[in-house]
Design a protein around this motif. Structure first.
Motif, PDB file in Angstrom:
ATOM      1  N   UNK A  83       0.862  -1.191   0.000  1.00  0.00           N
ATOM      2  CA  UNK A  83       0.000   0.000   0.000  1.00  0.00           C
ATOM      3  C   UNK A  83       0.889   1.228   0.000  1.00  0.00           C
ATOM      4  N   UNK A  84       0.463   2.255  -0.695  1.00  0.00           N
ATOM      5  CA  UNK A  84       1.242   3.487  -0.743  1.00  0.00           C
ATOM      6  C   UNK A  84       0.321   4.689  -0.629  1.00  0.00           C
ATOM      7  N   UNK A  85       0.924   5.831  -0.378  1.00  0.00           N
ATOM      8  CA  UNK A  85       0.191   7.074  -0.425  1.00  0.00           C
ATOM      9  C   UNK A  85       0.341   7.675  -1.815  1.00  0.00           C
ATOM     10  N   UNK A  86      -0.687   8.397  -2.242  1.00  0.00           N
ATOM     11  CA  UNK A  86      -0.719   8.947  -3.593  1.00  0.00           C
ATOM     12  C   UNK A  86      -0.959  10.445  -3.507  1.00  0.00           C
ATOM     13  N   UNK A  87      -0.093  11.221  -4.163  1.00  0.00           N
ATOM     14  CA  UNK A  87      -0.225  12.677  -4.242  1.00  0.00           C
ATOM     15  C   UNK A  87      -0.319  13.054  -5.708  1.00  0.00           C
ATOM     16  N   UNK A  88      -1.426  13.679  -6.091  1.00  0.00           N
ATOM     17  CA  UNK A  88      -1.592  14.118  -7.469  1.00  0.00           C
ATOM     18  C   UNK A  88      -1.771  15.623  -7.540  1.00  0.00           C
ATOM     19  N   UNK A  89      -1.107  16.248  -8.508  1.00  0.00           N
ATOM     20  CA  UNK A  89      -1.213  17.695  -8.698  1.00  0.00           C
ATOM     21  C   UNK A  89      -1.949  17.991  -9.995  1.00  0.00           C
ATOM     22  N   UNK A  90      -2.918  18.922  -9.943  1.00  0.00           N
ATOM     23  CA  UNK A  90      -3.675  19.344 -11.113  1.00  0.00           C
ATOM     24  C   UNK A  90      -4.386  18.132 -11.713  1.00  0.00           C
ATOM     25  N   UNK A  91      -4.168  17.841 -13.009  1.00  0.00           N
ATOM     26  CA  UNK A  91      -4.823  16.637 -13.552  1.00  0.00           C
ATOM     27  C   UNK A  91      -4.308  15.370 -12.878  1.00  0.00           C
ATOM     28  N   UNK A  92      -3.113  15.420 -12.316  1.00  0.00           N
ATOM     29  CA  UNK A  92      -2.620  14.283 -11.552  1.00  0.00           C
ATOM     30  C   UNK A  92      -3.513  13.973 -10.357  1.00  0.00           C
ATOM     31  N   UNK A  93      -4.206  15.010  -9.833  1.00  0.00           N
ATOM     32  CA  UNK A  93      -5.189  14.781  -8.771  1.00  0.00           C
ATOM     33  C   UNK A  93      -6.357  13.957  -9.301  1.00  0.00           C
ATOM     34  N   UNK A  94      -6.760  14.205 -10.556  1.00  0.00           N
ATOM     35  CA  UNK A  94      -7.813  13.406 -11.180  1.00  0.00           C
ATOM     36  C   UNK A  94      -7.354  11.966 -11.363  1.00  0.00           C
ATOM     37  N   UNK A  95      -6.139  11.800 -11.875  1.00  0.00           N
ATOM     38  CA  UNK A  95      -5.592  10.459 -12.081  1.00  0.00           C
ATOM     39  C   UNK A  95      -5.474   9.721 -10.756  1.00  0.00           C
ATOM     40  N   UNK A  96      -5.019  10.430  -9.715  1.00  0.00           N
ATOM     41  CA  UNK A  96      -4.915   9.810  -8.403  1.00  0.00           C
ATOM     42  C   UNK A  96      -6.261   9.369  -7.873  1.00  0.00           C
ATOM     43  N   UNK A  97      -7.297  10.175  -8.119  1.00  0.00           N
ATOM     44  CA  UNK A  97      -8.640   9.814  -7.679  1.00  0.00           C
ATOM     45  C   UNK A  97      -9.147   8.594  -8.448  1.00  0.00           C
ATOM     46  N   UNK A  98      -8.932   8.574  -9.759  1.00  0.00           N
ATOM     47  CA  UNK A  98      -9.349   7.426 -10.561  1.00  0.00           C
ATOM     48  C   UNK A  98      -8.626   6.156 -10.123  1.00  0.00           C
ATOM     49  N   UNK A  99      -7.331   6.281  -9.827  1.00  0.00           N
ATOM     50  CA  UNK A  99      -6.573   5.117  -9.356  1.00  0.00           C
ATOM     51  C   UNK A  99      -7.097   4.631  -8.009  1.00  0.00           C
ATOM     52  N   UNK A 100      -7.398   5.550  -7.123  1.00  0.00           N
ATOM     53  CA  UNK A 100      -7.898   5.189  -5.799  1.00  0.00           C
ATOM     54  C   UNK A 100      -9.264   4.520  -5.896  1.00  0.00           C
ATOM     55  N   UNK A 101     -10.108   4.997  -6.786  1.00  0.00           N
ATOM     56  CA  UNK A 101     -11.399   4.350  -7.006  1.00  0.00           C
ATOM     57  C   UNK A 101     -11.228   2.928  -7.536  1.00  0.00           C
ATOM     58  N   UNK A 102     -10.250   2.746  -8.414  1.00  0.00           N
ATOM     59  CA  UNK A 102     -10.026   1.427  -9.014  1.00  0.00           C
ATOM     60  C   UNK A 102      -9.326   0.464  -8.063  1.00  0.00           C
ATOM     61  N   UNK A 103      -8.474   0.987  -7.172  1.00  0.00           N
ATOM     62  CA  UNK A 103      -7.663   0.132  -6.306  1.00  0.00           C
ATOM     63  C   UNK A 103      -7.630   0.674  -4.873  1.00  0.00           C
TER      64      UNK A 103
END
Length: 231
Positions: A83-103
């Motif tokens: 397990x890891x922590x995820x930090x996304x900036x700008x659209x990376x925040x969207x990608x991080x949210x999509x990844x978190x929803x998927x996993x």
């Protein structure tokens, strides 16, 4: 370092620092990972900065959001991270949210930094365009084809009929960190923080979208507060 995606595509990842793993996802989409200066604000963390496929030193090219998420999973598995922590900036925040929803079981915490929530509202576009010259410039290499493809997929994702239900049930602690001088609106991100069951809203006063360029101390303090002690 270079890891292999599920289809064998070589993906370039920069690792900075030592400690607990922290995935840093830059914006764009389709930009070379530009978050090295943010990693420097986070001692005690092993920051992992992947270049998306088709961008920078990574192989491949045009791809969809499903592939982008699979590439992040390939990175996690290759490094043996449970397990890891995820930090996304700008659209990376969207990608991080999509990844978190998927996993969700793979994400201990999500930091959504300077994101714009789950909307495609363009009412604010005129103000955004007018304010572009007021922000400090960030010159980053990017792939316009990758940009268009991933942005199109994100816009499809936010129209999914079950999206709000999934977000309201997401069991992952999430900090939504807004830059108060960002020319992008804060209300969509604030809505996201309110929707998430473990969501927290925070701001960096006076900071623009790319806050490390002008407010590194304030940004670093806010990120360290949100992350807590590396574990």
């Amino acid at each position: 370092m270079v890891i292999s995606a599920a289809d064998g595509t070589p993906l370039h990842v920069t690792a900075l620092g030592k400690g607990a793993p922290l995935l840093l996802l830059s914006g764009g989409p389709g930009c070379v990972n530009y978050l090295g200066p943010v990693a420097a604000l986070l001692p005690g963390w092993r920051c992992l900065l992947p270049d998306p496929r088709g961008v920078g030193q990574s192989g491949g090219g045009l791809h969809d959001l499903t592939t982008a998420l699979a590439d992040l999973e390939a990175l996690r598995a290759a490094l043996g991270i449970e397990r890891w922590r995820v930090l996304g900036h700008s659209w990376g925040a969207d990608l991080g949210l999509a990844y978190t929803l998927a996993h969700p079981a793979r994400v201990a915490q999500l930091l959504s930094v300077a994101g714009t929530g789950i909307q495609n509202d363009r009412d604010w576009k005129a103000a955004y365009e007018a304010g572009k010259g007021q922000e400090p410039a960030l010159d980053v290499a990017w792939n316009p084809e990758v940009h268009r493809a991933l942005l199109s997929d994100w816009r499809a994702l936010i129209k999914a009929p079950d999206l709000l239900r999934r977000l309201a049930d997401l069991p992952v602690p999430t900090t939504v960190l807004h830059m108060s001088a960002d020319i992008r609106p804060g209300w969509p991100a604030r809505q996201l923080a309110a929707l998430l069951p473990l969501g927290t809203w925070a701001e960096v006063p006076g900071a623009p979208h790319n806050a490390w360029l002008t407010h590194p101390e304030e940004l670093g303090s806010a990120l360290r507060t949100a992350l807590g002690t590396p574990t």
